[in-house]
Design an enzyme around this catalytic site. Structure first.
Site: not given
Ligand code: BG6
Ligand code: GLC
Ligand code: BG6
Ligand code: GLC
Length: 911
Positions: A539, A602, A656
């Site tokens: 995003r 992340s 994240d």
């Molecule tokens: C989102 C966050 O809501 O959730 C992201 O904005 C995050 O930063 C993500 O990585 C994690 O959840 P998923 O299921 O999308 O990996």
């Molecule tokens: C993976 C990444 C970590 C992140 C997580 C959740 O473990 O290494 O940095 O926080 O995924 O998205």
């Protein structure tokens, strides 16, 4: 010569007269073809009523599902015990069904008496008696040392929800033991067997005698799909389409239905054809008002009907010169075997005389002829009624199969059918007349119920063995409390190792300082750009923070990152990101605005300050080249420069988990932990500076991105990793890495499920042993599908539909197993995650020297949000493993972008 003719004439005349007399007297018992067709139609309606959910409770014909789903296919084998209770004889048997599909069955059996005081006495004593007989049999046959599965043929109406259970709806025929109705007869018998400590018998199947008969006959003739008993009682079963059986979930294939047609008419549906004799007989029976159809047909009643008729005729002066004997007045004095004997072709008349004399009567020639004809009318009516109901079943089968002509076989048993000289012939003839478009073969079950019961037991025992195999696999995912505490302890050790300078380099849980030192205090304000890369969605956001009122407005756009970009070169990846930013600025009309930017990235980054982050290694689905070991902020800056269209002020790079903690911390200042249970799995928390040896200074706190996904990479949790976890790991982009993440996060749970399903299929336990192309496809079980499959609100059919949408052609049984597998895998994930979290909260509590800790966890991620049970199990586990911590979970509704913007705002102020 003339005398002979005269005699013959005289006899014929006599016979005609007698027959006419009886015919007139029993006019009501002689059923015309129209009446039979009418009864057939009524029975069709009754079947419908019994099958439909809303009418079943009041239906008199109960149409009981038997959980017998297929006729024998010849693959059955093994050694079984069998009990046959409820017909005229009680038998215990040992059955050996041959290996190698030779269709060879060997039996040894013993008959045991069923004294009246046992079958009408106390229920528990009845089962004790049955158990004793079994024990005696095993002793006699020297079987006591063996563990054999047992099939119970129990010839009474039972409501079943599975094969090895049956709640007695009511006794019928001669049985009336107290305290058995409404109880499960299988567990009653099992309880009685338990009293014999040296015995090891497993009751695997309960079958009605009709079902056993059908199965016995089907073993020899695969066309057999109906079983009929005309013995002490009468009843029929047949194979019904699952889609027509409301009471059982699933619409695939067929299931045998025990019609319990003996109760036809109990609601008054046959009042017009019942006679005064039927009513009188019923009043004197053990179960008045019940089994009214049976009472017009079966062996327990035919003789009695004849007796009542003879008595009435005698009273009316139509027989025996009006004389009656006391025997004729006595209930039960005429039995079905007498009726059969009287109707014998040649000896019939002589037999009749003998029987009547035995009853203390002095019959004339004319009396004997008349009595014989009474018998004929009574037994003929019986055959007619049976034929009408059977014709209804055959018609139903034909219509279910949408055939113009049905070719089928009916398995037959019961003393009336077997010993009555005319009965089979009459029955067959009427059936063929009523359903001319069915080619019916009637097959006598020579060996009674036994063979069939053994077939059902054999299938059940195979299913049980398969179930054991499935349970064994599922058990690998069931963690004990000790194992979870073990995980918690090890996580605690790894957390400490990551924080200490000495152990840090080798630590698997990296404990990365984030340079985020405090929670938002509400004074943050301004307009910021945010990027959110690494979760399910990429995003770009515009975040407007207004101070004081803690209000944030956000605008965002989701962009796709194609697989070839995720796994292409670093330059391509960052160029793509910048392209998306450009599109977004364009879309928002912000081109040229030089906004501060917070970058949620992340993945594990080693940070030296808030705006520097060196990628340690890709995780999850990313694998772009030339990025590991590089500063991602620099890479982003260079890509912006390459594009040379706009400039941005990159102020912060944020994991994240950290973004999530901040987002939630804006609402709840007690939020000092950020948890992601999504594509990946990770956690961050506020740590005392003095514990962070890698960063100078002892004052205050700093957020640590634990990167706990790497927990176990040194093998410390290999004791709980299964072969499936290893397979998933080996097939991943980063083998050997992120072992804990691979057991707990959305990207991998579906893969674990897939590996288990492949294995179960290989062992023939699923999908008919066929591993489809689809099942070989990586990533088919996304988190959203797992979540749907496990939803409690979903009926089995819906699960099946989801699987079919995924391209998996599953039966309902398959669907049950798939759901169980999903449940086991996601449950373990939630528990492991909970154990990890428990380690952190306990650490925080101890570090602060608190008796009790109250703390809030901000959570995000599709697994946590979408899965129906994950969040609950996670929370329960934390409560269980960290009882001194009061942990509140709040869901990050706005994603981590908001948190990243808040961090950026603080950093900007400090700049
Ligand atoms: C989102 C966050 O809501 O959730 C992201 O904005 C995050 O930063 C993500 O990585 C994690 O959840 P998923 O299921 O999308 O990996
Ligand atoms: C993976 C990444 C970590 C992140 C997580 C959740 O473990 O290494 O940095 O926080 O995924 O998205
Ligand atoms: C026997 C079967 O052959 O027939 C029994 O083994 C069944 O299971 C019986 O109940 C029915 O006939 P009857 O005449 O003995 O009630
Ligand atoms: C009775 C029982 C039924 C059985 C039949 C024949 O009708 O209720 O279960 O099949 O007798 O034995």
């Amino acid at each position: 010569m003339f005398a002979v003719h005269l005699m013959a004439f005289y006899f014929t005349k006599l016979k005609e007269d007698q027959i006419k007399k009886v015919d007139r007297f029993l006019y009501h018992m002689r059923l015309s073809d129209e009446t039979l067709l009418d009864i057939m139609a009524r029975f069709q309606v009754e079947m419908e009523k019994g099958l439909a959910k809303d009418t079943n409770p009041t239906a008199s014909v109960k149409m009981l599902p038997t959980f017998v789903r297929a006729i024998p296919d010849g693959s059955e084998n093994g050694e079984f015990l069998s009990l046959d209770l409820g017909g005229s004889k009680f038998r215990v048997l040992k059955v050996q069904v041959s290996e190698e599909g030779k269709r060879n069955v060997q039996m040894e059996s013993l008959f045991y008496p069923t004294p009246n005081e046992i079958i009408t006495g106390n229920g528990s004593e009845l089962f004790d008696y049955v158990a004793d007989c079994l024990v005696d049999f095993m002793k006699t046959k020297e079987l006591k040392h063996k563990k054999l599965p047992l099939g119970l043929t129990f010839s009474f109406p039972c409501r079943q929800t599975k094969l090895e259970e049956g709640v007695l709806l009511s006794w019928t025929k001669k049985f009336k033991a107290r305290g058995v109705q409404d109880t499960d007869v299988v567990s009653r018998l099992a309880k009685a067997l338990k009293k014999h400590k040296d015995l090891d018998v497993d009751i695997l199947a309960l079958v009605n005698d009709t079902v056993a008969t059908m199965m016995t006959c089907a073993y020899d003739d695969p066309y057999c799909e109906v079983g009929v008993i005309i013995g002490t009682g009468t009843n029929a079963c047949y194979m019904e389409d699952m889609s027509n059986i409301d009471l059982v979930e699933g619409d695939e294939g067929r299931m045998c239905i025990n019609t319990e047609w003996g109760a036809f008419g109990d609601d008054g549906a046959l009042e017009d054809i019942r006679t005064e004799f039927d009513r009188e007989l019923d009043l004197g029976s053990l179960n008045p008002g019940k089994q009214l159809f049976e009472k017009m047909i079966s062996g327990l009643y035919l003789g009695e009907l004849v007796r009542l008729i003879l008595l009435k005729m005698a009273k009316a002066g139509l027989l025996f010169g009006g004389e009656k004997s006391s025997a004729l007045h006595t209930k039960g004095k005429i039995e079905t075997r007498h009726v059969a004997a009287m109707e014998k072709y040649k000896e019939g008349l002589a037999n009749t005389r003998e029987i009547l004399v035995d009853l203390g009567l002095e019959p004339s020639e004319a009396d004997c002829i008349a009595v014989q004809h009474v018998c004929t009318i009574v037994s003929f009516r019986s055959a007619n009624l049976c034929a009408a109901a059977l014709a209804a079943i055959l018609t139903r089968l034909r219509m279910n199969k949408k055939l113009d002509r049905l070719r089928t076989t009916v398995g037959m048993d019961g003393t009336v059918y077997k010993i009555h000289p005319q009965y089979p012939k009459r029955l067959h003839k009427v059936v063929r007349k009523l359903v001319p478009n069915c080619d019916v073969r009637f097959l006598l079950s020579e060996s009674g119920s036994t063979k069939g019961a053994a077939m059902v037991t054999a299938v059940a025992s195979r299913v049980q063995a398969q179930r054991k195999q499935i349970d064994k696999v599922l058990a690998l995912f069931q963690l004990t409390r000790e194992q979870l505490v073990g995980v918690q302890d090890k996580m605690r050790t790894e957390l400490e190792n990551g924080l200490k300078r000495k152990t840090h380099p080798m630590a698997t849980v990296k404990m990365l300082p984030t340079y985020v030192r405090g929670m938002p205090d509400g004074t943050e304000k301004g307009k910021f750009l945010a990027l959110d890369l690494g979760g399910t969605n990429f995003r770009v956001l515009l975040v407007k923070i207004r101070s004081g009122r803690r209000s944030v407005r956000m605008y965002n756009k989701i962009f796709a990152i194609p697989l070839e970009i995720m796994q292409g070169t670093g330059e391509e990846l960052f160029d793509h990101i910048v392209q998306c930013i450009a599109d977004f600025l364009d879309y928002m009309g912000l081109k040229g605005a030089q906004l501060p930017l917070g970058f949620t990235f992340s993945f594990p980054c080693r940070q030296a300050s808030i705006d520097k982050g060196t990628l340690i290694g890709w995780t999850k689905g990313f694998k772009a080249t030339d990025c590991e070991g590089e500063d991602v902020v620099d890479m982003l800056r260079e890509a912006i420069k390459r594009r040379n269209e706009f400039d941005l002020d990159i102020v912060a790079v944020v994991n994240d988990t950290v973004g999530t903690m901040m987002t939630c911390g804006y609402e709840d200042p007690n939020c000092e932990i950020g948890l992601i249970a999504g594509t990946g799995s990770n956690m961050c928390y506020m740590e005392e500076m003095r514990n962070i040896e890698l960063v100078e200074g002892d004052e205050g706190k700093m957020c640590i991105n634990t990167e706990w996904g790497g927990f176990g990479d040194n093998g410390c949790i290999d004791d709980i990793r299964t072969q499936y976890d290893k397979e998933v790991d080996e097939g991943s982009l980063n083998p050997g890495k992120q072992r804990y993440e691979k057991m707990t996060s959305g990207m991998y749970l579906g893969e674990i499920v897939r590996q288990i399903l492949i294995d179960l299929t290989k062992h023939g336990l699923l999908f008919r042993g066929q591993i489809s192309e689809r099942l070989r496809t990586r990533g088919i079980f996304e988190t959203k599908f797992l979540s749907q499959i496990e939803s409690d609100r979903l009926a089995l059919l819906q699960v099946r539909r989801i699987l079919q949408q995924l391209g998996l052609d599953s039966t309902c049984e398959d669907s049950i197993v798939v759901k169980e597998v999903c449940g086991a895998v996601s449950r373990r994930a939630a528990q492991l995650c909970g154990a990890g979290l428990a380690a952190i909260v306990e650490k925080r509590r101890e570090d602060q020297g608190l008796e009790h800790l109250r703390i809030t966890v901000g959570v995000d991620g599709t697994l946590y949000k979408l899965h129906p049970h994950f969040s609950r199990i996670l929370q329960e586990t934390v409560k269980e493993l960290a009882p001194k911590c009061d942990v509140t979970f709040i869901l990050s509704e706005d994603g981590s972008g908001k948190g990243a913007a808040l961090i950026t705002a603080v950093a900007k102020r400090l700049q």
